[in-house]
Each structure stands twice: as structure tokens, then as C-alpha cells.
Design an enzyme around this catalytic site. Structure first.
Site, mmCIF file in Angstrom:
data_model
loop_
_atom_site.group_PDB
_atom_site.id
_atom_site.type_symbol
_atom_site.label_atom_id
_atom_site.label_comp_id
_atom_site.label_asym_id
_atom_site.label_seq_id
_atom_site.Cartn_x
_atom_site.Cartn_y
_atom_site.Cartn_z
ATOM 1 N N THR A 98 -7.019 3.417 0.231
ATOM 2 C CA THR A 98 -7.453 2.695 -1.028
ATOM 3 C C THR A 98 -6.604 2.515 -1.885
ATOM 4 O O THR A 98 -6.593 1.819 -2.673
ATOM 5 C CB THR A 98 -8.221 4.237 -1.657
ATOM 6 O OG1 THR A 98 -7.688 5.554 -1.482
ATOM 7 C CG2 THR A 98 -9.790 4.178 -1.174
ATOM 8 N N HIS A 99 -4.966 3.156 -1.473
ATOM 9 C CA HIS A 99 -4.036 2.608 -2.432
ATOM 10 C C HIS A 99 -3.582 1.370 -1.804
ATOM 11 O O HIS A 99 -2.134 1.373 -1.304
ATOM 12 C CB HIS A 99 -2.894 3.761 -2.529
ATOM 13 C CG HIS A 99 -3.275 4.923 -3.327
ATOM 14 N ND1 HIS A 99 -2.288 5.745 -4.087
ATOM 15 C CD2 HIS A 99 -4.590 5.406 -3.550
ATOM 16 C CE1 HIS A 99 -2.829 6.764 -4.734
ATOM 17 N NE2 HIS A 99 -4.188 6.695 -4.391
ATOM 18 N N ALA A 100 -3.999 0.328 -2.020
ATOM 19 C CA ALA A 100 -3.734 -1.040 -1.512
ATOM 20 C C ALA A 100 -3.712 -1.989 -2.597
ATOM 21 O O ALA A 100 -4.505 -2.009 -3.240
ATOM 22 C CB ALA A 100 -4.428 -1.445 -0.257
ATOM 23 N N SER A 127 0.910 -1.069 -0.065
ATOM 24 C CA SER A 127 0.090 0.290 -0.093
ATOM 25 C C SER A 127 1.018 1.410 0.089
ATOM 26 O O SER A 127 2.004 1.234 0.355
ATOM 27 C CB SER A 127 -0.832 0.089 1.380
ATOM 28 O OG SER A 127 -1.782 1.154 1.352
#
Lengths: 259, 586
Positions: free
Chosen positions: B505-507, B332
């Protein structure tokens, strides 16, 4: 403590200097506040007192009356005055502009705690709750319960340390207690005191600067102070401009479609 | 007993960019497609007049309903994980038509040739011994040149507004739209970075600079910089998202049905092939079986992992042995490490930072991937640095110089004073996977349907801490060059540790792509090695996380996957790419 400079009669006097007025009321009326003398009776008598003291025309008072400024969550006035003073210490009135009380922050928080946020209505709430001395979101208490728990403990600490309720304590004494909550030196049951304090601070900021539809940021005074224009359809005309552009803020009540 | 529905050609799980692209391409090709979306029906009507910071940014109105399900988090094997009970600064992810692709900011980057061949290139340059024992570094099985046409296609669908990155990889075409207007803050960053010898370029933006009709005939409006953008659906349909593009395109074909309130519980299969999916309506709790020839899972990194695990597809990853693939290589763009940015305070300048757009910005790529020489760095991979002006809304806008108390008189005076007198310069770091960062099913916590939640086990290493420190130093240099009076960087503690709020959310990861079924779950067409008619599309397929936003790379791989799906349906079945290590039994 809160001075009465610049107050509009009947508007926020009861909230801004609650204990002065309460003491005055009790002294003058000889009544004991509690059981018998209920909220509306007390409120009415207090308003009458302000009226007579300031010789305020009735007309003006009616204009500034805000039916949304009444409690829907905090049952005890004693808890609410702690909330008022605590939020005012977080965001005090000063050269930059109004403080939390004038901005309506305590009533904003009262409304938030009465609604979906206060009961953690959008959170995952299944157990087990295993974290010891938990942050707010890992507590089995909901946010409303956390607020009441924390405010009462602040009041208890004030009585224990200074022999006076939190709202009547000196500003320095209030700040000392709040700093001890912030750094987790005080123990709360069911939630960390730093967690409670973080929630209180965050709610204070939200109440000062959210759209006025939620009951805070009264008269958009928070936005005016910060020079934030609110809900504006387009900045295409100014996005490239070098100079700072100031405009009167606009809230969703004027922005959204209405019938 | 689940009600069995009529069979369709393709069932797609999730209606974000990945599922939306698959839906559009397959329905355009004539296949009957049903897209199952867990959340409610949403349209651009829902976003009109939504300029409410408390509701959208603070209370995460668009985010998924955590009362039904969430994820759990822990640092180490052996710890008890705790559930992520509320959305933190960044929501865990969204639900409803368009998925998480609605609230996004629109930063649209291509990843580097280095990213796709990362193991080969690191070994070439620094030797294999440079890769730490606990770091998993794998080539993706494709090259940038393979991916270029798909990147181009996605940029044209979304109408990306940008200028060519002077250090970027080769392109077959320019961006479909010119860059957005330039604000004084962005000009200042551009001038300062040029002075320092870097190569700034305007952030490629899905907040569109002019009204645009994409190749599918969908119109995206011109952005007006209203600043309620990131965390919001666009008030003016001026941010490319699946609702205004690919889902609309799919609807026009007549071959497509979007079914909202459909939470998929299982991919159904006979051990060799999927037969369809089982889903539940969260409103009525009725269960349905939707048979299909092809199943596309596009349910975000978390939904994809959980569905594979719950459905018993692929071998779960074991962190002790390193064997197995499902759940492996969680990554992430972690938050909460410190560093990574600098704040520039100005006494004499005031900026109109209340105005802006999600992707109004400028960026340098000089430290990205192999643009930075890792010989002397105490980390591998790199980072980018950008300035962005996405609208400083009032609640969050209370930045004060370090040393100022967080509340009280001084805080208030300074937070008001500096409200329009600061700019933030931030970096985004490439994230390498580690053997100890993975996902499996939680043994304790369940969703409201009784299924176990996804559990993330992850911790920071010095790789992340060291890079965060260097990013802060470089950001501070730029802030100085911009003429700031005060420059602050957040400290990075030596023992800074990951928490559940580091995951956002950036995972990615868990159903990663590669050339080898022993080390990857899907091939480069996102086709599951162990089940040829299941395609798992999205960030879950990233073997590591590049150093910029994932959406464009998800979009590009979704186009590639859709091409593979059509080939698969046209042909006689089988895998689209031969396994490097095992012979398929047909």
C-alpha cells in the site's frame, strides 16, 4: 506416534490415533473398510468400541460430541489422516500445550478448503498461468486441489521409501518427508512442493490460533497456550502496566452482538 | 450505450483521504460534487465486533476484490509480467467507502524540507556526480514552507496525537492532541535511544489519545488500545479515517453525493479538456456517463496511473528514452529485501504486546533525509527507526530466534515461550526513483471489463540493499541498548530481488508533480499539465518516496489541490502555475 495419554473418550480419539483404531476395528469386526462399510457405520462402530474399552459413561460422551468435527471437503479418510499427522508434526503436543490435532487444526483446514479460501474465491484467476513449478498463488490449481495433491504425494513418498502409509510411518520418517517437501526436493504436478508445504504450515498456524468460530483453536486452547486474550474491548487500563497481565481469553461468540 | 446523467460541477474518483478531502472542501465551497467509489457502501457499523485476525489480517477482508482486477509485475523490460493474484502480507489496496484509508495504522508524519527540494540539496551538499545515472532525482516544485499550512490543516482534521519531533522542521502549531499513553516497551525504546544520543519522540498518531472534535465539527473517539487496528476499521470510531471525518463533512453540506459501486473506466475528454467520466456498476454492468466541469482522480497510485493511460491523457513514459511522464518514477516502501529491522528477545521480561494501537509507538529521526550525512554512505537519502505496539495477534505471533526450525517441536516450544518476550524495532527507508522502475499497461492480462491491467516493472538496486543493511545495524544497536538477550536481524542477500509481494500500500509515483511538463505530469496543485480541468491527487504525485508513511503528505497535498480546484473553478480556467518550459496556448 500419538499416544493416548489424556484423551477424552469419543472426543478426538478417532482423529488422534486413527490407524490404531481402524486396525483394531478391522481386526475385531473382520470387516473390510471400503465401499460397503460407509462412514457413519464405521464411525458408530468405532465409537462403540471406545466406549466398551474405556468403560466410558454414555453421558460424558454426549457432552463432548462435536457435530462440527466431520469432513466437508476431504473425500478420502486416507487423505485426512495424512493431514492430521502432518499438522501434528508442524505443531506437536508438548510441554507448552496441545498439538494441532487436539486444537482441531485438521477440521479447521477441511472447512477452509471447502469454502472461499479453498477455491481461491477472492483471487485474480484469469489466465494464462505461465510460471513453471509455481508457488501456490500462481498455480492453476486452487488451494483445495493443492492440499489433496500434496497430501497424496506425501503418502506416496512414505509408501515408496518406508513401505508404509504416511500416517503409520515413524515420526522421524514423516519429518524427513516433510523436510523434502519444504526444500522442494519432491516434485509435485502443478505446484511447487515448497509452496504446498508453506500453505500447509500457514493453515496449521491459522487453525491453532484463529478465533474458534472457524473450528480450530478448540476451547481457545491455542490462545491459552500463547496467553493471548482474544477479542477484548479495551486495554486502556493495562497499557501502561509493567507486569504481564494474564486473563482468560474471550472469543467473538461472547464479544459480538447477539439477538 | 452508456446512460448520460445530469452534469455536476465536480466528479471525484475514489473516496479515500485524497478524494474525501477534495469532496469536503469543494462541497463546502458550494460546488455540486459526486464522488464515485468502486467498492461497496461501508460505515462504522461494519467495523463493530470485527476482532477477527483470520478474516481481516490474514484474508484481507477490507482489501480490493481481486476477482475483478489486479496489477501485474515484472523485474525487467522484456520479461513477461505475472499478475498479483492474491493479497500478500500487505494488501495491494482496498475498496469500499473510505478506500485504503480505513485499514491504515495511523502513522502520521510530515516529510522534510529536504524531500521537496531533494535534487537541489543533494547537489549542494555532494555534487551532481553523486547522483547515479539511473536515479531520477527531481525537486517537487514546492518547499516545506509552502506545505506547512496544509500539513497543519490535515493534522487538525485527523486529530493527530503526538509530540513535536525535536529534529523536525518548523511548525506553526502543536499537534491538536497529546501523545498516546506510553507502554513499557515504548519507554524502553525511548530510554535506549536517548542513551545512544538519539532524539526519540512519540509517533504522531491518528489513533487518537482523547475524544476530539475537529474544525469541521466531526468527532473522533479516544483510542482504547484494543489492538485490532492495522488492517481493521475501528470498532470504536477512534481512528481518524475519511468515514468519520471528511466524507461526513461533505455529506453535511447537502452538495455531495457518494455513489458506491461505480467503477470508473475512462476520463472522457475532447483532447483539451475533460468532459466527465464513464463508469460501470460492477453489480449490474450498466454503464453511465457522468459529465462534470472538473474531474478529480483520487483512485490510489494504481488507479490514477491506469486511468490516465486508458484515457489517453499525457505522454506515457518510455524507459528507453526517458521521455514521457505517465507511469514514470514508480516507488514503494518495498518489503522483502531483508534487513530493515531487528528483533530483540528477552528472557526475563514479558510485555503486554497483545494490547496496543496502530500508531502506538516511538521513533527517531536522526537518520532521516539530510539528518544523515550521505558523504560516507553507499546510498542517498535516509530512514527512520521506530518501535510500535499495534497488537501481536495470535496467528502471526510466533517469532523465534534465528537458527530455530520453522516448524516442529523446537519451533513450537520456543514460539510459545517467546510469544510475549520479544519486541521488534524497524526502519522505513526513503525510496529513490530509477529510470527502470515504471508503470504501463499490460499487454496480456485484463480486468473483468476487458481493460488491460496496470503493469509494474521494477527491481532493487544497491541503493535499497545497502540502506536496508545499515538500518538493520542501527536497529540492532538499539535492541542491545534495550537490554535484549538475543538480537536478530534479517540478512540482506547481495542479489536480493524484488517480487510482486515487495509492492504494498505504500506505493507511489507515475503521475508525479513538478515545475516542468517535460519531466512531470501535474503541477504542485495536482493539476494535469496537459488537461487543466483534471486534477490527479494522491501518492501518484510523489516524485520520490520519503522515509515515513505517506498518508499525511497525501492529505496535505490534497488540501493544497482542493485550494487549487476552487481557484480554478472561480477563475477563467487555465493552469494555476505557469509552466517553466512551455508557453501555454489559450
Amino acid at each position: 506416534m500419538a499416544d493416548e495419554k489424556g484423551l477424552k473418550p469419543g472426543e478426538s480419539k478417532a482423529s488422534q490415533a486413527p490407524d490404531t483404531s481402524r486396525r483394531r476395528f478391522m481386526k475385531n469386526s473382520g470387516m473390510i473398510v471400503g465401499g460397503v462399510a460407509g462412514g457413519s457405520l464405521l464411525g458408530g462402530l468405532l465409537t462403540n468400541q471406545f466406549k466398551s474399552e474405556n468403560s466410558t459413561p454414555v453421558k460424558e460422551e454426549k457432552k463432548t460430541a462435536e457435530p462440527t468435527q466431520a469432513r466437508m471437503f476431504f473425500e478420502r479418510y486416507e487423505d485426512f489422516v495424512v493431514l492430521e499427522q502432518a499438522t501434528e508434526r508442524i505443531l506437536p503436543e508438548g510441554a507448552s500445550g496441545p498439538g494441532a490435532i487436539e486444537l482441531g487444526v485438521p477440521y479447521f483446514i477441511d472447512k477452509q478448503m471447502a469454502g472461499i479460501w479453498g477455491i481461491n474465491g477472492t483471487d485474480y484467476r484469469q489466465g494464462p498461468f505461465t510460471v513453471v513449478d509455481p508457488p501456490v498463488d500462481q498455480s492453476s490449481l486452487n488451494r483445495g486441489q493443492i492440499m489433496v495433491t500434496g497430501l497424496r504425494k506425501m503418502n506416496d513418498e512414505s509408501k515408496k521409501r518406508f513401505d508404509v502409509t504416511f500416517d503409520k510411518a515413524e515420526e522421524d520418517q514423516q519429518i524427513e518427508i516433510m523436510q523434502d517437501f519444504e526444500s522442494s526436493k519432491v516434485k509435485l504436478r502443478g505446484v511447487s512442493s515448497a509452496g504446498f508445504f508453506g500453505l500447509l504450515r500457514e493453515l496449521t498456524m491459522e487453525g491453532a490460533y484463529s478465533d474458534p468460530l472457524y473450528g480450530g483453536n478448540r476451547n481457545m486452547a491455542g490462545w491459552k497456550m500463547q496467553e493471548f486474550p482474544g477479542a477484548v474491548p479495551s486495554y486502556a487500563d493495562i497499557i501502561e502496566k509493567d507486569e504481564f497481565v494474564q486473563r482468560d481469553p474471550m472469543s467473538l461468540t461472547s464479544y459480538q452482538q447477539k439477538s | 450505450m452508456a446512460e448520460k446523467l445530469d452534469k455536476v460541477d465536480v466528479v471525484v474518483i475514489g473516496s479515500g483521504w485524497a478524494g474525501g478531502i477534495a469532496s469536503a472542501e469543494l462541497s463546502k465551497a458550494g460546488y455540486k460534487v459526486v464522488c464515485l467509489e468502486r467498492g461497496k457502501e461501508r460505515s462504522t457499523k461494519d467495523f463493530i465486533g470485527s476482532k477477527d485476525e483470520l478474516r481481516y489480517t490474514k484474508r484481507h477482508e477490507l482489501a480490493q476484490d481481486l476477482t475483478k482486477q489486479t496489477m501485474t509485475f515484472r523485474n525487467n523490460v522484456g520479461d513477461d509480467a505475472i499478475p498479483m493474484r492474491k493479497h500478500n502480507g500487505y494488501p495491494i489496496y482496498d475498496e469500499g467507502t473510505g478506500g485504503t484509508s480505513v485499514h491504515w495504522s495511523g502513522w502520521s508524519y510530515r516529510w522534510l524540507p529536504f524531500d521537496f527540494e531533494i535534487r537541489t540539496k543533494i547537489i549542494e551538499k555532494y555534487g551532481e556526480e553523486r547522483i547515479p545515472k539511473d536515479m531520477i532525482v527531481q525537486d517537487w516544485g514546492v518547499t516545506y514552507d509552502d506545505m506547512e499550512p496544509y500539513y497543519d490543516k490535515w493534522e487538525k482534521t485527523a486529530g493527530i496525537s503526538g509530540e513535536v519531533n525535536p529534529l523536525g522542521p518548523p511548525r506553526s502549531d502543536a499537534y491538536p492532541n497529546p501523545p498516546m499513553k506510553e507502554s513499557p516497551a515504548i519507554r524502553l525504546f525511548t530510554e535506549a535511544t536517548e542513551k545512544l544520543g538519539y532524539h526519540p519522540f512519540r509517533m504522531p498518531a491518528a489513533t487518537i489519545s482523547q475524544q476530539y472534535v475537529n474544525p469541521d465539527g466531526e468527532t473522533i473517539n479516544a483510542c482504547v488500545f484494543c489492538a485490532f487496528c492495522s488492517m481493521y476499521g475501528c470498532d470504536f470510531a477512534a481512528k481518524a479515517d475519511p468515514i468519520v471525518t471528511v466524507l461526513k463533512t461533505a455529506q453535511k453540506t447537502g452538495n455531495f453525493e457518494l455513489r458506491n459501486n461505480a467503477h470508473v473506466k475512462r476520463i472522457l475528454h475532447d483532447g483539451k479538456k475533460a468532459t466527465g467520466v464513464l463508469y460501470v456498476d460492477p453489480l449490474t454492468l450498466e454503464e453511465f456517463e457522468q459529465p462534470a466541469d472538473l474531474v478529480v482522480s483520487a483512485a490510489f497510485f494504481s488507479g490514477n496511473n491506469r486511468l490516465m493511460m486508458l484515457s489517453g491523457i499525457g505522454e506515457p513514459y518510455n524507459p528507453e528514452t526517458g521521455k514521457g511522464v505517465i507511469g514514470k518514477s514508480f516507488t514503494s516502501h518495498y518489503t522483502g529485501i531483508g534487513g530493515n529491522s531487528a528483533t530483540a528477545f528477552f528472557e526475563e521480561k514479558k510485555f503486554n504486546t497483545f494490547a496496543g494501537a496502530g500508531a502506538l509507538g516511538s521513533v527517531i529521526d536522526d537518520f532521516n533525509g539530510d539528518h544523515i550525512d550521505n558523504t560516507d554512505t553507499d546510498f542517498l537519502h535516509g530512514f527512520n527507526i521506530s518501535i510500535f505496539q499495534d497488537g501481536a495477534a495470535a496467528i502471526a505471533n510466533n517469532r523465534v530466534p534465528q537458527g530455530t526450525p520453522y516448524w516442529g517441536k523446537e519451533f513450537k516450544e520456543k514460539s510459545v515461550h517467546y510469544a510475549h518476550r520479544y519486541l521488534n524495532i524497524g526502519g522505513m527507508q526513503g525510496t529513490m526513483p530509477h529510470t527502470h522502475n515504471y508503470m504501463d499497461l499490460d499487454p496480456t492480462y485484463k480486468d473483468i471489463y476487458g481493460d488491460p491491467l496496470l503493469r509494474i516493472t521494477a527491481k532493487f538496486t544497491d541503493q535499497e540493499r545497502n540502506m536496508a543493511k545499515m538500518i538493520a545495524e542501527k536497529c540492532a544497536d538499539i535492541a542491545e541498548a534495550m537490554g535484549a538477550d538475543i538480537v536478530n536481524t534479517p540478512p540482506v542477500a547481495d542479489d536480493a530481488e524484488m517480487t510482486s509481494s515487495s509492492v504494498n500500500t505504500h506505493a507511489a509515483g507515475g503521475v508525479i508533480m513538478g515545475e516542468d511538463p517535460e519531466t512531470s505530469a501535474v503541477n504542485t496543485y495536482s493539476q494535469v499539465w496537459d488537461m487543466e480541468n483534471v486534477f490527479v491527487v494522491g501518492g501518484s504525485s510523489f516524485p520520490h518516496f520519503g522515509n515515513s508513511n505517506p498518508t499525511e503528505t497525501i492529505g496535505a497535498f490534497a488540501y493544497r489541490a482542493a485550494e487549487g480546484m476552487i481557484d480554478y473553478l472561480k477563475g477563467d480556467g487555465g493552469l494555476l502555475v505557469e509552466s517553466k518550459t512551455r508557453k501555454e496556448t489559450v
